[in-house]
Write an enzyme that holds these catalytic residues in place. Structure first.
Site, mmCIF file in Angstrom:
data_model
loop_
_atom_site.group_PDB
_atom_site.id
_atom_site.type_symbol
_atom_site.label_atom_id
_atom_site.label_comp_id
_atom_site.label_asym_id
_atom_site.label_seq_id
_atom_site.Cartn_x
_atom_site.Cartn_y
_atom_site.Cartn_z
ATOM 1 N N ASP A 1 -28.852 19.122 7.496
ATOM 2 C CA ASP A 1 -27.416 18.926 7.676
ATOM 3 C C ASP A 1 -26.664 19.668 6.563
ATOM 4 O O ASP A 1 -27.051 19.641 5.396
ATOM 5 C CB ASP A 1 -27.079 17.432 7.630
ATOM 6 N N ILE A 2 -25.563 20.310 6.934
ATOM 7 C CA ILE A 2 -24.822 21.127 5.965
ATOM 8 C C ILE A 2 -24.072 20.267 4.952
ATOM 9 O O ILE A 2 -23.781 20.728 3.845
ATOM 10 C CB ILE A 2 -23.865 22.085 6.720
ATOM 11 N N ASN B 1 -25.192 9.448 17.010
ATOM 12 C CA ASN B 1 -23.827 8.989 17.264
ATOM 13 C C ASN B 1 -23.415 9.446 18.655
ATOM 14 O O ASN B 1 -23.557 10.624 18.996
ATOM 15 C CB ASN B 1 -22.874 9.565 16.214
ATOM 16 N N VAL C 1 -19.956 16.597 16.728
ATOM 17 C CA VAL C 1 -20.585 17.749 17.381
ATOM 18 C C VAL C 1 -21.177 17.254 18.697
ATOM 19 O O VAL C 1 -22.081 16.401 18.703
ATOM 20 C CB VAL C 1 -21.668 18.390 16.494
ATOM 21 N N HIS D 1 -27.831 15.238 19.101
ATOM 22 C CA HIS D 1 -28.583 15.397 17.852
ATOM 23 C C HIS D 1 -28.893 14.032 17.277
ATOM 24 O O HIS D 1 -28.143 13.074 17.466
ATOM 25 C CB HIS D 1 -27.816 16.247 16.832
ATOM 26 N N HIS E 1 -29.764 12.242 13.572
ATOM 27 C CA HIS E 1 -29.812 12.367 12.121
ATOM 28 C C HIS E 1 -31.075 11.648 11.638
ATOM 29 O O HIS E 1 -31.280 10.471 11.963
ATOM 30 C CB HIS E 1 -28.612 11.674 11.473
HETATM 31 P P1 5GP Z 1 -22.073 13.729 14.188
HETATM 32 O O1 5GP Z 1 -20.944 13.043 13.464
HETATM 33 O O2 5GP Z 1 -21.587 14.556 15.347
HETATM 34 O O3 5GP Z 1 -23.161 12.755 14.561
HETATM 35 O O4 5GP Z 1 -22.722 14.684 13.113
HETATM 36 C C1 5GP Z 1 -22.606 16.075 13.093
HETATM 37 C C2 5GP Z 1 -23.287 16.571 11.840
HETATM 38 O O5 5GP Z 1 -23.367 17.972 11.904
HETATM 39 C C3 5GP Z 1 -22.570 16.203 10.549
HETATM 40 O O6 5GP Z 1 -23.408 15.419 9.724
HETATM 41 C C4 5GP Z 1 -22.245 17.564 9.928
HETATM 42 O O7 5GP Z 1 -22.376 17.568 8.524
HETATM 43 C C5 5GP Z 1 -23.234 18.477 10.602
HETATM 44 N N1 5GP Z 1 -22.780 19.855 10.730
HETATM 45 C C6 5GP Z 1 -21.544 20.263 11.170
HETATM 46 N N2 5GP Z 1 -21.484 21.602 11.204
HETATM 47 C C7 5GP Z 1 -22.691 22.057 10.770
HETATM 48 C C8 5GP Z 1 -23.228 23.381 10.586
HETATM 49 O O8 5GP Z 1 -22.590 24.404 10.833
HETATM 50 N N3 5GP Z 1 -24.501 23.456 10.118
HETATM 51 C C9 5GP Z 1 -25.253 22.345 9.854
HETATM 52 N N4 5GP Z 1 -26.491 22.531 9.394
HETATM 53 N N5 5GP Z 1 -24.771 21.089 10.020
HETATM 54 C C10 5GP Z 1 -23.503 20.953 10.478
#
Ligand code: 5GP
Ligand code: ZN
Length: 114
Positions: free
Chosen positions: A30-31, A87, A96, A100, A102
């Site tokens: 994760d970034i 999520n 996103v 996915h 985590h």
């Molecule tokens: P969500 O809230 O949708 O479950 O989590 C999306 C995750 O994607 C977040 O933890 C965010 O930090 C990660 N993320 C967003 N953009 C990027 C990216 O460009 N590269 C990577 N490696 N992670 C990302």
């Protein structure tokens, strides 16, 4: 989904720190890590989230818990404990919309469910 961020990562059009890859799954860091170990596990095929599984993405997603346990071992968090989260939708904080999971660990994570 040509404009989907994680589809672009799966196609290697956007760089990511990949830690595992096979025919149907990709794992990258994760970034914005929320824990010492914070990996994102995705099916390479697009689907928006757990509410939108297709037969193809469901088959890929079914392999994720066992892969997460393997990765937890490899990342050194198996003994201390880890969490696997997906999520789904706005109230869960999904930002996103490509399925996915985590994988987080390496520190006490607190409780999210009681
Ligand atoms: P969500 O809230 O949708 O479950 O989590 C999306 C995750 O994607 C977040 O933890 C965010 O930090 C990660 N993320 C967003 N953009 C990027 C990216 O460009 N590269 C990577 N490696 N992670 C990302
Ligand atoms: Zn996608």
């Amino acid at each position: 989904m040509s404009e989907c961020l994680f589809c672009k990562i799966a196609r290697k059009e956007i760089p990511a720190a990949v830690v595992y890859e096979d025919d149907t799954l990709l794992v990258f860091k994760d970034i914005f890590p929320q824990a010492p170990v914070h990996l994102l596990i995705i099916p390479k095929a697009h689907c928006a989230g757990l509410a939108d599984l297709t037969p193809e993405t469901a088959a890929a997603a079914a392999r994720i818990p066992a892969l997460a346990a393997q990765l937890a071992q490899e990342q050194g968090v198996a003994e201390g404990g880890w969490r696997l989260i997906s999520n789904c939708g706005p109230d869960a904080g999904q930002v996103v919309f490509h399925l996915h999971f985590h994988l987080v660990g390496g520190k006490p994570l607190g409780r999210v469910c009681r």
